[in-house]
Enzyme design. Structure first.
Site, PDB file in Angstrom:
ATOM      1  N   GLY A 273       7.539   1.227  -3.568  1.00  0.00           N
ATOM      2  CA  GLY A 273       6.150   1.353  -3.142  1.00  0.00           C
ATOM      3  C   GLY A 273       5.766   0.271  -2.149  1.00  0.00           C
ATOM      4  O   GLY A 273       6.572  -0.166  -1.315  1.00  0.00           O
ATOM      5  N   SER A 274       4.533  -0.202  -2.273  1.00  0.00           N
ATOM      6  CA  SER A 274       3.989  -1.121  -1.270  1.00  0.00           C
ATOM      7  C   SER A 274       4.658  -2.488  -1.254  1.00  0.00           C
ATOM      8  O   SER A 274       4.492  -3.235  -0.284  1.00  0.00           O
ATOM      9  CB  SER A 274       2.482  -1.285  -1.476  1.00  0.00           C
ATOM     10  OG  SER A 274       1.815  -0.070  -1.236  1.00  0.00           O
ATOM     11  N   THR A 275       5.384  -2.851  -2.325  1.00  0.00           N
ATOM     12  CA  THR A 275       6.099  -4.134  -2.272  1.00  0.00           C
ATOM     13  C   THR A 275       7.166  -4.111  -1.182  1.00  0.00           C
ATOM     14  O   THR A 275       7.624  -5.159  -0.734  1.00  0.00           O
ATOM     15  CB  THR A 275       6.758  -4.458  -3.626  1.00  0.00           C
ATOM     16  OG1 THR A 275       7.647  -3.409  -4.006  1.00  0.00           O
ATOM     17  CG2 THR A 275       5.707  -4.647  -4.711  1.00  0.00           C
TER      18      THR A 275
END
Length: 559
Positions: A273-275
């Site tokens: 995801g956004s990591t």
């Protein structure tokens, strides 16, 4: 008759006089056998030498029914029954069974307990030396350490990986076996001295490991998550804690389901995801394609081929700097940066940061994740991979990405084994892990400032703030694939990973929660666990509060 007797006499003379030595040697070969003498398995300790797994000397108590005196038989049965809390009928059956001269009564008996029984002076009761593997309670490291089997050899976890080092070599002794099968040790029958196993020292910190496990388990149970992991590591790769949920009781490992025994920090692969956005931005910065203050026009959604990509929350078209794209975790903004970078260069940076290959920890069951070759990416895969979909990683890989940024752009392969302990008590360190510069020092420092804005006033992780310390990090919320349907209907994975102090990084903490219920955004579900673990670890490591103020980072463009 005289002739027959003379033949028998001659044969006896031949056997008993002429060939006496030969037949005596043959008889001895039949009676002698070689048995193993147990040795001590090496201990596993944390970085300070606190035991996480150790072997203690025990006794296996047995009875020789043939030599039990008739007038002591009842006393033998009573003593064995009471001292080992056994059924009297079972003990009586063993004491009365003279078909064998060895009947095992109790295992793992403490030497002190055997000594008190021996002082009673019961004929026919004996004990053999042995060793028992014990694990101090409340370490929270069951999934990392694993356990040993009945034979004393490692079956799972580090106990299995390090078995050759820990196990040592048993001694050898010749014993004479009587016709009834009883073993009689020979005074000069020791043919090989037992060699104790070596102690292994890990990079783990016992207190941080315990706290990380407690914080993770409490939050996972509160949100009814199906799994989770928490990792604490130094920017230089040494792992101080690796906690997993669910876990199990090693004293009853045979009753624990296989999933509970897996070390999810390396075995559970998930979409980052956004990591993952930090890698896309790192590549663009390193290639000179953008700057932290470069301004992008970011609508709420954008169409690419047959797919419409959106940000998590509706907003009017914004003018965001690269700082702002990361701070507000904009999918659309990150896609635009990914398009600047291109699929080949994005793939190269993902590989440099350690995706698509084992971590180097050499832990059982590791899932290295999935990273497809860029030649196989289809139309919308560059956009999805740029913001963290369409690839998978394990928690240790993701923690290593942020450790690399905290380490001034140099990636050091994660490590968990510090070395072995010599006979003199000194540490024989493990080989130095590989190091590689992934991005320049300037890019790493720019990313650190950008990640610090994530925990700022306009960022997505204000719950990750720690009073007195500057904190840099990133939230992540990824859809989970339902293994039965192959679609994104399996709930969510909530993540937060970051480091502190942001101005002089000492520790990195990664928290992952799989399919939490109710709160599932990374900033809501995982960030509070990060704050709890990082706060404790900073105090435990005696890290001084930040001595500088956070930078004033520009998130929005003009117009």
């Amino acid at each position: 008759m005289v002739v027959v007797l003379m033949v028998f006499a001659g044969r006896l003379v031949h056997i008993q006089v002429i060939k006496a030595d030969h037949y005596a040697a043959k008889a001895e070969e039949v009676r002698l056998t070689t048995v193993d003498i147990p040795t001590t398995r090496g201990a596993i300790t944390d970085a300070s030498g606190n035991p996480l797994a150790m072997s203690v000397e025990t006794r296996t108590v047995f009875v020789d029914p043939v030599t039990v005196l008739d007038d002591e038989r009842d006393k033998v049965i009573d003593e064995l029954t009471q001292r080992f809390d056994l059924e009297r009928a079972d003990v009586a059956a063993k004491v009365g069974d003279e078909s064998s001269r060895y009947k095992e009564i109790a295992q793992d008996v403490a030497p002190e307990k055997w000594k008190k029984l021996k002082e009673v002076g019961l004929t026919g009761v004996g004990a053999l030396p042995d060793y028992k593997r014990v694990y101090p309670e409340e370490t929270g490291a069951a999934d990392v350490l694993g356990f040993t089997g009945a034979d004393g050899h490692g079956l799972e976890g580090l106990e299995a990986v390090l078995d050759d080092t820990l196990a040592g070599e048993p001694g050898k002794q010749q014993v004479e076996v009587g016709s009834s099968g009883v073993r009689i040790p020979m005074a000069d029958g020791l043919t090989q001295e037992p060699v104790p196993g070596k102690d292994v020292r890990l990079t783990l910190d016992r207190d941080i490991q315990w706290h990380a496990s407690q914080a993770l388990n409490e939050r996972a149970e509160e949100l009814d998550a199906v799994g989770g992991s928490a990792i604490v590591m130094r920017p230089t790769g040494e792992i101080l804690a690796m906690a997993d949920f669910p876990t199990y009781d090693r004293s009853e490992f045979s009753e624990a389901p296989a999933k509970a025994r897996l070390n999810g920090a390396v075995s559970e692969a998930f979409e980052p995801g956004s990591t993952n956005k930090v890698i896309t931005l790192a590549g663009a910065l390193e290639e000179g394609l953008t700057t932290p203050d470069s301004v992008y026009t970011v609508p709420y959604s954008m169409q690419i081929h047959d797919r419409t990509f959106k940000d998590d929350h509706f907003h009017e078209t914004q003018r965001l700097t690269l700082n702002g794209i990361l701070a507000q975790s904009s999918n659309v903004g990150t896609i635009k940066v990914g398009q600047q970078l291109g699929k080949q260069r994005l793939y190269d940076y993902l590989r440099k940061f350690g995706f698509g290959e084992p971590t180097g920890l050499d832990l059982p069951g590791e899932n290295a994740g999935i990273l497809a070759d860029p030649d196989d990416w289809w139309g919308t895969q560059l956009p999805t991979i740029s913001f963290g979909q369409g690839l998978s990683v394990n928690a240790a890989q993701m923690a290593s990405v942020y450790a690399t940024i905290a380490n001034d752009g140099v990636r050091v392969e994660p490590s968990i084994v510090a070395g072995t302990v010599s006979e003199e008590g000194g540490l024989d360190p493990s080989a130095a892990p590989p190091r590689e510069r992934v991005v320049s020092s300037q890019t790493a420092q720019e990313l650190s400032r950008m990640l610090e804005a994530v925990t700022g006033e306009h960022g997505t992780a204000q719950a990750a703030r720690i009073p007195g310390y500057r904190v840099a990090g990133k939230t992540g919320t990824a859809n989970r694939v339902d293994p039965e349907t192959g679609t994104y209907n399996g709930g969510y994975t909530a993540m937060f990973v970051g480091f502190a102090p942001a101005d002089d990084p000492e520790l990195v903490v990664q928290v992952v929660l799989h399919n939490p219920k109710g709160e599932y955004y990374g900033g809501q579900a995982a960030a509070p666990v990060f704050t709890d673990i990082m706060s404790f670890a900073l105090k435990s490591e005696k890290v001084q509060p930040s001595g500088t103020e956070p930078p004033n980072i520009r998130l929005f463009g003009n117009g």
